[in-house]
Scaffold this active site. Structure first.
Site, mmCIF file in Angstrom:
data_model
loop_
_atom_site.group_PDB
_atom_site.id
_atom_site.type_symbol
_atom_site.label_atom_id
_atom_site.label_comp_id
_atom_site.label_asym_id
_atom_site.label_seq_id
_atom_site.Cartn_x
_atom_site.Cartn_y
_atom_site.Cartn_z
ATOM 1 N N SER A 7 -54.343 20.699 -20.757
ATOM 2 C CA SER A 7 -55.219 21.726 -20.636
ATOM 3 C C SER A 7 -54.372 22.995 -20.978
ATOM 4 O O SER A 7 -53.433 23.239 -20.079
ATOM 5 C CB SER A 7 -55.981 21.916 -19.141
ATOM 6 O OG SER A 7 -56.306 23.090 -18.874
ATOM 7 N N HIS A 32 -57.481 20.385 -24.150
ATOM 8 C CA HIS A 32 -58.778 20.680 -23.258
ATOM 9 C C HIS A 32 -58.590 22.193 -23.367
ATOM 10 O O HIS A 32 -57.570 23.068 -23.036
ATOM 11 C CB HIS A 32 -58.353 20.274 -21.942
ATOM 12 C CG HIS A 32 -59.430 20.252 -20.786
ATOM 13 N ND1 HIS A 32 -60.834 19.584 -20.776
ATOM 14 C CD2 HIS A 32 -59.576 21.300 -19.877
ATOM 15 C CE1 HIS A 32 -61.434 20.162 -19.896
ATOM 16 N NE2 HIS A 32 -60.786 20.955 -19.156
ATOM 17 N N ASP A 34 -60.443 25.413 -21.244
ATOM 18 C CA ASP A 34 -61.044 25.833 -20.138
ATOM 19 C C ASP A 34 -61.472 27.226 -20.194
ATOM 20 O O ASP A 34 -60.721 28.266 -20.432
ATOM 21 C CB ASP A 34 -60.136 25.814 -18.768
ATOM 22 C CG ASP A 34 -60.061 24.474 -18.287
ATOM 23 O OD1 ASP A 34 -60.886 23.725 -18.238
ATOM 24 O OD2 ASP A 34 -58.690 24.075 -18.196
ATOM 25 N N MET A 36 -63.967 30.301 -18.580
ATOM 26 C CA MET A 36 -64.242 30.821 -17.089
ATOM 27 C C MET A 36 -64.838 32.050 -17.173
ATOM 28 O O MET A 36 -64.181 32.876 -18.201
ATOM 29 C CB MET A 36 -63.113 30.497 -16.222
ATOM 30 C CG MET A 36 -62.530 29.190 -16.195
ATOM 31 S SD MET A 36 -61.376 29.241 -14.741
ATOM 32 C CE MET A 36 -60.479 27.624 -15.275
ATOM 33 N N HIS A 65 -64.365 22.958 -22.192
ATOM 34 C CA HIS A 65 -65.131 22.910 -20.933
ATOM 35 C C HIS A 65 -65.404 24.208 -20.317
ATOM 36 O O HIS A 65 -64.832 25.101 -20.184
ATOM 37 C CB HIS A 65 -64.182 22.295 -20.007
ATOM 38 C CG HIS A 65 -64.321 22.442 -18.481
ATOM 39 N ND1 HIS A 65 -63.505 22.072 -17.495
ATOM 40 C CD2 HIS A 65 -65.431 22.285 -18.050
ATOM 41 C CE1 HIS A 65 -64.190 22.097 -16.409
ATOM 42 N NE2 HIS A 65 -65.321 22.159 -16.458
ATOM 43 N N MET A 67 -66.975 26.583 -18.251
ATOM 44 C CA MET A 67 -67.345 26.888 -16.696
ATOM 45 C C MET A 67 -68.058 28.300 -16.493
ATOM 46 O O MET A 67 -67.435 29.251 -16.153
ATOM 47 C CB MET A 67 -66.031 26.852 -15.937
ATOM 48 C CG MET A 67 -65.522 25.478 -15.925
ATOM 49 S SD MET A 67 -63.820 25.408 -15.254
ATOM 50 C CE MET A 67 -63.203 25.345 -16.956
ATOM 51 N N MET A 136 -65.292 16.438 -12.248
ATOM 52 C CA MET A 136 -64.393 17.482 -11.495
ATOM 53 C C MET A 136 -63.670 16.668 -10.429
ATOM 54 O O MET A 136 -64.041 16.285 -9.640
ATOM 55 C CB MET A 136 -65.020 18.770 -11.106
ATOM 56 C CG MET A 136 -65.324 19.579 -12.381
ATOM 57 S SD MET A 136 -64.072 19.823 -13.676
ATOM 58 C CE MET A 136 -62.596 20.922 -12.682
ATOM 59 N N ASP A 174 -60.727 15.938 -14.532
ATOM 60 C CA ASP A 174 -59.893 17.023 -14.703
ATOM 61 C C ASP A 174 -59.809 17.671 -13.359
ATOM 62 O O ASP A 174 -60.444 17.896 -12.399
ATOM 63 C CB ASP A 174 -61.227 17.701 -15.534
ATOM 64 C CG ASP A 174 -60.407 19.395 -15.694
ATOM 65 O OD1 ASP A 174 -59.297 19.605 -15.612
ATOM 66 O OD2 ASP A 174 -61.383 20.152 -16.200
HETATM 67 C C1 DX5 Z 1 -59.693 23.749 -13.427
HETATM 68 C C2 DX5 Z 1 -59.834 23.361 -14.870
HETATM 69 C C3 DX5 Z 1 -58.645 22.120 -15.390
HETATM 70 C C4 DX5 Z 1 -57.290 22.920 -14.890
HETATM 71 C C5 DX5 Z 1 -56.551 21.586 -14.643
HETATM 72 O O1 DX5 Z 1 -60.881 24.268 -13.189
HETATM 73 O O2 DX5 Z 1 -60.912 22.849 -15.481
HETATM 74 O O3 DX5 Z 1 -58.937 21.882 -16.762
HETATM 75 O O4 DX5 Z 1 -56.909 23.321 -16.031
HETATM 76 O O5 DX5 Z 1 -55.301 21.682 -14.164
HETATM 77 P P1 DX5 Z 1 -54.362 20.854 -13.207
HETATM 78 O O6 DX5 Z 1 -54.185 19.704 -14.315
HETATM 79 O O7 DX5 Z 1 -53.071 21.731 -13.176
HETATM 80 O O8 DX5 Z 1 -55.336 20.664 -12.014
HETATM 81 ZN ZN ZN Z 2 -60.999 21.925 -17.504
#
Ligand code: DX5
Ligand code: ZN
Length: 217
Positions: A7, A32, A34, A36, A65, A67, A136, A174
């Site tokens: 990620s 990956h 993320d 947000m 992903h 969010m 998650m 994840d």
């Molecule tokens: C959290 C994200 C993850 C995050 C995971 O909201 O969706 O993808 O980057 O990070 P680690 O592996 O550090 O928990």
């Molecule tokens: Zn993620």
């Protein structure tokens, strides 16, 4: 065969191209990404512009992903930017089936995500229509949180449904994945592991990736 998806949330954003190329050379399977929005989760990260910027610099699938609230508003932008997978949270979609088909119509693989407190029953009806289920294992929003082990039983539940119905669905986890938790998640039935801080937080990314990989063999 287990796939590992570093990620980029935990990467150095000022050196994003180099960071991605480094994990690609170190044996990563997917990247990956993320996204947000500061509403669905408390944090704000990146949008389609960054996906478009990184697309030419890796041949690995981009696993986006979302969010975000009202993901339908942005699906075509992420598809055009070069996403290979787009995953949406069940909790953010009031018409989940419509949203999943909206993703597929763009020629992109579709995933559905649930938070740790959401039961598998909420996504069971959509499983035949998705390419990917993302469970998650932390509450979304930040990297570096602790793996919530109660989710292991949900991984097993999804694996059982997928196998019994012979569905072609990847099961991804994840949050809080490291070489210890990776092993438990794979044993429960996951076949795609997202890892942020365990890979980008390590000085030797190749070693970090292979430690996770060999722990689940
Ligand atoms: C959290 C994200 C993850 C995050 C995971 O909201 O969706 O993808 O980057 O990070 P680690 O592996 O550090 O928990
Ligand atoms: Zn993620």
């Amino acid at each position: 065969m287990v796939k590992i998806a570093p990620s980029i949330l935990s990467a150095d954003f000022a050196r994003l191209k180099d960071e991605i190329q480094e994990v690609e050379q170190a044996g990563a399977d997917w990247i990956h990404v993320d996204v947000m929005d500061g509403h669905f989760v408390p944090n704000i990260t990146l949008g389609p512009l960054i996906v478009e910027a990184i697309r030419p610099h890796t041949s690995l699938p981009l696993d986006v992903h979302l969010m975000i609230e009202q993901p339908d508003r942005y699906i075509s932008q992420f598809a055009k930017a070069g996403a290979d997978y787009i995953s949406v949270h069940q909790e953010a979609c009031s018409h989940l089936h419509r949203t999943i088909y909206h993703i597929k119509e763009q020629g992109v693989k579709a995933g559905v995500v649930i938070n740790p407190a959401t039961p598998v029953a909420m996504i069971e009806p959509i499983l035949p229509d998705v390419d990917l289920v993302l469970l998650m294992t932390v509450n979304p929003g930040f990297g570096g949180q602790k793996f919530i082990s109660n989710v292991l039983s949900k991984i097993s539940q999804v694996r059982q449904i997928v196998n019994e119905n012979d569905l072609k669905v990847d099961i991804e986890v994840d949050g809080g994945i490291n070489k210890e938790t990776a092993k438990d998640a794979v044993k429960a039935g996951a076949n795609v592991l997202v890892a942020g801080s365990a890979i980008f937080g390590a000085s030797d990314r190749r070693q970090a990736l292979s430690a996770i990989r060999s722990s689940c063999e």
